[in-house]
Design a protein around this motif. Sequence first.
Motif, PDB file in Angstrom:
ATOM      1  N   PHE A   1       0.847  -1.180   0.000  1.00 41.95           N
ATOM      2  CA  PHE A   1       0.000   0.000   0.000  1.00 41.95           C
ATOM      3  C   PHE A   1       0.889   1.238   0.000  1.00 41.95           C
ATOM      4  O   PHE A   1       1.747   1.401   0.876  1.00 41.95           O
ATOM      5  CB  PHE A   1      -0.903   0.022   1.232  1.00 41.95           C
ATOM      6  CG  PHE A   1      -1.915  -1.099   1.258  1.00 41.95           C
ATOM      7  CD1 PHE A   1      -3.233  -0.873   0.889  1.00 41.95           C
ATOM      8  CD2 PHE A   1      -1.547  -2.378   1.665  1.00 41.95           C
ATOM      9  CE1 PHE A   1      -4.170  -1.892   0.918  1.00 41.95           C
ATOM     10  CE2 PHE A   1      -2.478  -3.411   1.700  1.00 41.95           C
ATOM     11  CZ  PHE A   1      -3.791  -3.172   1.315  1.00 41.95           C
ATOM     12  N   VAL A   2       0.669   2.130  -0.983  1.00 39.52           N
ATOM     13  CA  VAL A   2       1.520   3.316  -1.132  1.00 39.52           C
ATOM     14  C   VAL A   2       0.652   4.537  -1.403  1.00 39.52           C
ATOM     15  O   VAL A   2      -0.210   4.517  -2.292  1.00 39.52           O
ATOM     16  CB  VAL A   2       2.521   3.140  -2.296  1.00 39.52           C
ATOM     17  CG1 VAL A   2       3.453   4.346  -2.382  1.00 39.52           C
ATOM     18  CG2 VAL A   2       3.327   1.858  -2.131  1.00 39.52           C
ATOM     19  N   ALA A   3       0.867   5.620  -0.653  1.00 36.81           N
ATOM     20  CA  ALA A   3       0.213   6.893  -0.933  1.00 36.81           C
ATOM     21  C   ALA A   3       0.783   7.481  -2.214  1.00 36.81           C
ATOM     22  O   ALA A   3       1.958   7.283  -2.537  1.00 36.81           O
ATOM     23  CB  ALA A   3       0.413   7.864   0.227  1.00 36.81           C
ATOM     24  N   THR A   4      -0.057   8.209  -2.964  1.00 34.62           N
ATOM     25  CA  THR A   4       0.367   8.728  -4.257  1.00 34.62           C
ATOM     26  C   THR A   4       0.239  10.247  -4.333  1.00 34.62           C
ATOM     27  O   THR A   4      -0.679  10.835  -3.782  1.00 34.62           O
ATOM     28  CB  THR A   4      -0.467   8.102  -5.394  1.00 34.62           C
ATOM     29  OG1 THR A   4      -1.858   8.343  -5.145  1.00 34.62           O
ATOM     30  CG2 THR A   4      -0.227   6.615  -5.485  1.00 34.62           C
TER      31      THR A   4
ATOM     32  N   TYR B   1      -1.542  -1.561  -4.131  1.00 33.37           N
ATOM     33  CA  TYR B   1      -2.658  -0.645  -3.934  1.00 33.37           C
ATOM     34  C   TYR B   1      -2.138   0.786  -3.901  1.00 33.37           C
ATOM     35  O   TYR B   1      -1.242   1.111  -3.112  1.00 33.37           O
ATOM     36  CB  TYR B   1      -3.376  -0.930  -2.611  1.00 33.37           C
ATOM     37  CG  TYR B   1      -4.098  -2.248  -2.527  1.00 33.37           C
ATOM     38  CD1 TYR B   1      -5.463  -2.332  -2.795  1.00 33.37           C
ATOM     39  CD2 TYR B   1      -3.421  -3.410  -2.147  1.00 33.37           C
ATOM     40  CE1 TYR B   1      -6.132  -3.548  -2.696  1.00 33.37           C
ATOM     41  CE2 TYR B   1      -4.090  -4.623  -2.048  1.00 33.37           C
ATOM     42  CZ  TYR B   1      -5.442  -4.681  -2.323  1.00 33.37           C
ATOM     43  OH  TYR B   1      -6.103  -5.882  -2.218  1.00 33.37           O
TER      44      TYR B   1
ATOM     45  N   VAL C   1      -3.012   4.425  -2.725  1.00 31.94           N
ATOM     46  CA  VAL C   1      -3.918   5.159  -1.846  1.00 31.94           C
ATOM     47  C   VAL C   1      -3.889   6.618  -2.285  1.00 31.94           C
ATOM     48  O   VAL C   1      -2.861   7.282  -2.201  1.00 31.94           O
ATOM     49  CB  VAL C   1      -3.507   5.016  -0.370  1.00 31.94           C
ATOM     50  CG1 VAL C   1      -4.470   5.804   0.525  1.00 31.94           C
ATOM     51  CG2 VAL C   1      -3.488   3.541   0.042  1.00 31.94           C
TER      52      VAL C   1
ATOM     53  N   LEU D   1      -0.729  14.311  -0.578  1.00 31.51           N
ATOM     54  CA  LEU D   1      -1.544  13.172  -0.998  1.00 31.51           C
ATOM     55  C   LEU D   1      -2.456  13.629  -2.123  1.00 31.51           C
ATOM     56  O   LEU D   1      -3.214  14.580  -1.974  1.00 31.51           O
ATOM     57  CB  LEU D   1      -2.374  12.640   0.170  1.00 31.51           C
ATOM     58  CG  LEU D   1      -3.278  11.428  -0.136  1.00 31.51           C
ATOM     59  CD1 LEU D   1      -2.429  10.215  -0.522  1.00 31.51           C
ATOM     60  CD2 LEU D   1      -4.143  11.091   1.076  1.00 31.51           C
TER      61      LEU D   1
ATOM     62  N   CYS E   1      -7.643  10.502   6.903  1.00 28.20           N
ATOM     63  CA  CYS E   1      -6.212  10.728   7.161  1.00 28.20           C
ATOM     64  C   CYS E   1      -5.992  11.143   8.615  1.00 28.20           C
ATOM     65  O   CYS E   1      -5.064  10.671   9.280  1.00 28.20           O
ATOM     66  CB  CYS E   1      -5.669  11.794   6.218  1.00 28.20           C
ATOM     67  SG  CYS E   1      -5.654  11.323   4.470  1.00 28.20           S
TER      68      CYS E   1
ATOM     69  N   SER F   1      -0.611  11.599   4.925  1.00 25.72           N
ATOM     70  CA  SER F   1      -0.795  10.549   3.918  1.00 25.72           C
ATOM     71  C   SER F   1      -0.657   9.165   4.546  1.00 25.72           C
ATOM     72  O   SER F   1      -1.349   8.225   4.154  1.00 25.72           O
ATOM     73  CB  SER F   1       0.205  10.723   2.770  1.00 25.72           C
ATOM     74  OG  SER F   1       1.535  10.488   3.201  1.00 25.72           O
ATOM     75  N   ALA F   2       0.227   9.039   5.531  1.00 24.62           N
ATOM     76  CA  ALA F   2       0.400   7.750   6.219  1.00 24.62           C
ATOM     77  C   ALA F   2      -0.876   7.365   6.953  1.00 24.62           C
ATOM     78  O   ALA F   2      -1.285   6.200   6.960  1.00 24.62           O
ATOM     79  CB  ALA F   2       1.577   7.827   7.193  1.00 24.62           C
TER      80      ALA F   2
ATOM     81  N   VAL G   1      -3.227   5.962   4.447  1.00 20.36           N
ATOM     82  CA  VAL G   1      -2.855   4.600   4.050  1.00 20.36           C
ATOM     83  C   VAL G   1      -3.326   3.589   5.098  1.00 20.36           C
ATOM     84  O   VAL G   1      -3.913   2.546   4.764  1.00 20.36           O
ATOM     85  CB  VAL G   1      -1.329   4.497   3.846  1.00 20.36           C
ATOM     86  CG1 VAL G   1      -0.896   3.045   3.709  1.00 20.36           C
ATOM     87  CG2 VAL G   1      -0.903   5.286   2.614  1.00 20.36           C
TER      88      VAL G   1
ATOM     89  N   ALA H   1       2.916  -1.435   4.221  1.00 20.33           N
ATOM     90  CA  ALA H   1       2.515  -0.065   3.912  1.00 20.33           C
ATOM     91  C   ALA H   1       3.723   0.853   4.019  1.00 20.33           C
ATOM     92  O   ALA H   1       4.499   0.763   4.981  1.00 20.33           O
ATOM     93  CB  ALA H   1       1.423   0.403   4.877  1.00 20.33           C
TER      94      ALA H   1
END
Length: 350
Positions: A182-185, A208, A210, A230, A255, A273-274, A277, A300
């Motif tokens: 899982f990675v924030a984009t 995924y 996020v 994010l 968030c 952002s974490a 996620v 994550a």
Amino acid sequence: MFATQPMIHNGVLDAIGHTPLIRLRRYLDRNDIDLIVKFEAANPGGSAKDRPAKNMIDVALARRQITHQSTIIESSSGNMGIGLAQACRYHGLPFICVVDPRAQQQNIRMIEALGGTIEYVHTPIEGDFLKARLARVCQLLERIPNSYWPNQYANVANPEAHFHGTIAEIDQALGGQFDALFVATSSTGTIQGCQEYLRMRGRDAKVYAVDAEGSVLFGGSHGPRQIPGLGAGRVPPLAKSTCVDQVLRVDDLQCVVGCRRAAEREAMLVGGSAGGVLEAIRELGNSPRGNGLRGKRCVAVLHDSGCRYLDTVFNDRWVETNLHCSPERLRSLIQGTQTNRVAQLEEVVS
């Protein structure tokens, strides 16, 4: 047990990377999902952006795209600005960071403490601050001789840093044994580097992305966003070649809940952002479509520290004013006694 002899690094930039993996045993309130996080706040500049910031400057110097007399100019909501300010100060390069009003004031002060100059844009273009920031970057490039834009949104040195660093460290530490990532984009550099590494290694882990509600990435619709770092208001060039398995969209309140819950359950201060996620994983796991996470090892990437969000995400008054959530409702969401909406799940066709 005797402690391992610590490594001596040749300068602060050499200390970037090899951040810890931490198993979260309490966050999900369940033991049928093995949740492990990559804690990127342990980088010397405090975020995952240290990696591409260092790599973009190193590559530009190696290719003689810049000299030690060049001025570096970049658009950033905070973390990339800090990473570049650190790298530029180390190499003796002047640095100008273009920011908008959503930037955390602590991030601004950190950039300035590292010798960077702040250039504000106060008016969005077509409702988008990123467009305004990029327009200002172009103006500065024309005005300042021998200036250089690393362009985190298109520079392949961005995902390369995560290909050789972030995901390689995860894969080696776990022996390739994990089922989901899982990675924030935002610029999509992290997720592109991770996806490419997994593809080249023949790993079966599902990736995924996020993303924020209000972000235009992966076919999303433009809308207001309060959490910096994010999502995006325009599709960056890197994103056009980024393919993921699924997209999870989270809102600003999720968030906040994720950040507060991580502090309460795991004694960890993580950034906006974490938090998104972590909540995406929790809500996906609790949804009918998330049954596939049971019995799986999920990893994550947590991009930064909550220390930079004390005046916003961790401030009840800010949350109530900006996100219209009372302290009482926020408490129930953190504890899991009130249901937030299930994260929107989208299939992405490669």
